[in-house]
Each structure stands twice: as structure tokens, then as C-alpha cells.
Design a protein around this motif. Sequence first.
Motif, PDB file in Angstrom:
ATOM      1  N   ARG A   1      -5.717  -6.208  -8.247  1.00 59.05           N
ATOM      2  CA  ARG A   1      -5.370  -5.000  -8.996  1.00 59.05           C
ATOM      3  C   ARG A   1      -5.657  -5.117 -10.489  1.00 59.05           C
ATOM      4  O   ARG A   1      -5.699  -4.110 -11.194  1.00 59.05           O
ATOM      5  CB  ARG A   1      -3.867  -4.776  -8.800  1.00 59.05           C
TER       6      ARG A   1
ATOM      7  N   LEU B   1      -6.423   2.784   5.435  1.00 58.59           N
ATOM      8  CA  LEU B   1      -5.493   3.797   4.927  1.00 58.59           C
ATOM      9  C   LEU B   1      -5.576   5.114   5.712  1.00 58.59           C
ATOM     10  O   LEU B   1      -4.552   5.721   6.020  1.00 58.59           O
ATOM     11  CB  LEU B   1      -5.776   4.045   3.442  1.00 58.59           C
TER      12      LEU B   1
ATOM     13  N   GLY C   1       0.812  -1.224   0.000  1.00 59.71           N
ATOM     14  CA  GLY C   1       0.000   0.000   0.000  1.00 59.71           C
ATOM     15  C   GLY C   1       0.843   1.270   0.000  1.00 59.71           C
ATOM     16  O   GLY C   1       0.325   2.373   0.203  1.00 59.71           O
TER      17      GLY C   1
ATOM     18  N   GLY D   1       0.626  -1.692   7.650  1.00 59.94           N
ATOM     19  CA  GLY D   1      -0.011  -1.583   6.335  1.00 59.94           C
ATOM     20  C   GLY D   1      -1.332  -2.321   6.230  1.00 59.94           C
ATOM     21  O   GLY D   1      -1.972  -2.277   5.187  1.00 59.94           O
TER      22      GLY D   1
ATOM     23  N   CYS E   1       3.332  -5.433   6.272  1.00 61.62           N
ATOM     24  CA  CYS E   1       2.063  -6.056   5.905  1.00 61.62           C
ATOM     25  C   CYS E   1       2.257  -7.565   5.765  1.00 61.62           C
ATOM     26  O   CYS E   1       3.309  -8.014   5.293  1.00 61.62           O
ATOM     27  CB  CYS E   1       1.653  -5.450   4.556  1.00 61.62           C
TER      28      CYS E   1
ATOM     29  N   ARG F   1      -3.973  -8.249  -2.494  1.00 56.15           N
ATOM     30  CA  ARG F   1      -4.188  -6.909  -3.056  1.00 56.15           C
ATOM     31  C   ARG F   1      -3.645  -6.839  -4.480  1.00 56.15           C
ATOM     32  O   ARG F   1      -4.275  -6.271  -5.373  1.00 56.15           O
ATOM     33  CB  ARG F   1      -3.446  -5.862  -2.210  1.00 56.15           C
TER      34      ARG F   1
ATOM     35  N   THR G   1      -0.203   4.397  -2.426  1.00 60.58           N
ATOM     36  CA  THR G   1      -1.349   5.194  -1.980  1.00 60.58           C
ATOM     37  C   THR G   1      -0.936   6.089  -0.814  1.00 60.58           C
ATOM     38  O   THR G   1      -1.319   7.266  -0.747  1.00 60.58           O
ATOM     39  CB  THR G   1      -2.489   4.248  -1.530  1.00 60.58           C
TER      40      THR G   1
END
Length: 218
Positions: free
Chosen positions: A151, A193, A17, A189, A139, A147, A20
Amino acid sequence: MKPDAKFISFEGIDGCGKSTLLDRLCAWLDESRIPHIRTREPGGTFLGESIRRLLLDPAYHMMDAWAEVFLYTASRAQLVREVIKPALQDGVWVVADRFIDATLAYQGYGRRLDVQRLRQIQAWASDDLWPDHTVLLDCDVHVALERLHDRLEVADRMELQQVSFHQRVRQGYLELAQAEPQRFVILNGEKPLTEVVQDLLTLFWHPHCHRSRQVAAQ
Ligand code: TMP
């Protein structure tokens, strides 16, 4: 180098992440009118972006581990001298999407190359430049890989490595962070967010409070 120009690197396994989080930090720096640039590795220069294409292309699945090291290092050497050092000298913050620690974690721990030797090569190639602060977005490997899977982009050569490789990289990052608590901050992570962004901004709003401290995976 002007004293107020900070060099902050962001690290973590693929899918942690990081991008982001970097978007949010750069938006905050914009709002705060703090002059900054964002770099990425491999890449960030005309030469580096060509090297990036080679490194991430699954067609080069046979790439030798030391060849890999020198390609990442070549991209970094160009970035340090063409972009990072001039920016810091002008008082511009540098927010780096990966730096030397990525080579130590991925090639040292992931590929099991000699970490001391890698450090020597990096010191030589990057004029011994180290970030003031390094944010490790930690993470779980399975969460990160899921994740990446969601994507819908085609996986690159590094993302296609086995789960055990990504686990060694994660472990490597954690060991690097534990060895240098004055430089590293670990963020969780897996948190939402908005909370991670808040943790990060708290750190930079109180620039001294994270020395010898880890905002750990709570
Ligand atoms: P990115 O996906 O964060 O842009 O990074 C590209 C990939 O390259 C990622 O899998 C991490 C890997 N990498 C290394 O293996 N060694 C390095 O020195 C760097 C900078 C990245």
C-alpha cells in the motif's frame, strides 16, 4: 426506530480488503436509492477522529491494553449516540466499518483481555446496540500483511503488531462468527473483489437467506 433501517457492520483483520468492499456496497446502496451512512471506527465523529489519531500513532507504542480499550470504547460511545442511533431512528441504514466485534477480536483475543468483561463494558457504553448483520471478511494473515506492505502508506500502531497478534485476532473473529451464525456472515477475502462483491449483494438481495448460513471461504 423504523423497521427497515438496517445496521450492518464489517469486520476483518487489517488488510482484509474491507474498505474496498464497503466502497462497492455503498455505491450499490446509492444506485438502489437506499438512504444510508457509512461510519468508521475508531472515528466517525469530531471527537472520535481525535481519538483515532491517538490510537493509531506509533508514538504511543507503550499504550496499556486497558487504556486502549477505553479509547476505542469512548470513540464508539460518541459515534453510537451522535450518529448511529439518530440515523437508524430516521430510517437510514448504517454501514459500519468496524463495531464492537473489533474490540472483542483485537483487545480480547489479540491482547488476551477478558472477553466477557469487554462485552459488559461495550453493552454499557453502546446502550446494548448490536448490528443486525455482521460481515466478516476473512483472510489469511500473510496475504493481508502483504497487501498492507504494497500500500506504500506508513504502517499505523496496530498494523505494526506482530504476526502472532494478527493471527489471534483472525482466530478470534472466526470464533465470534461461529458463536453467532444468525448475525455473522463470513466472506472469503482472498477471492477476487468482483466475486466477493457478488457474494455480498446476493446476501442483501435475499435478506433472509443468510440466516444460519455462512458464505464461507470456498
Ligand atoms: P481500520 O484500519 O480498520 O480503520 O482500524 C483501525 C485499527 O484499530 C485496526 O488495526 C483495528 C483496530 N481496532 C481495535 O483494535 N479495536 C477496536 O475496537 C477497533 C474499532 C479497531
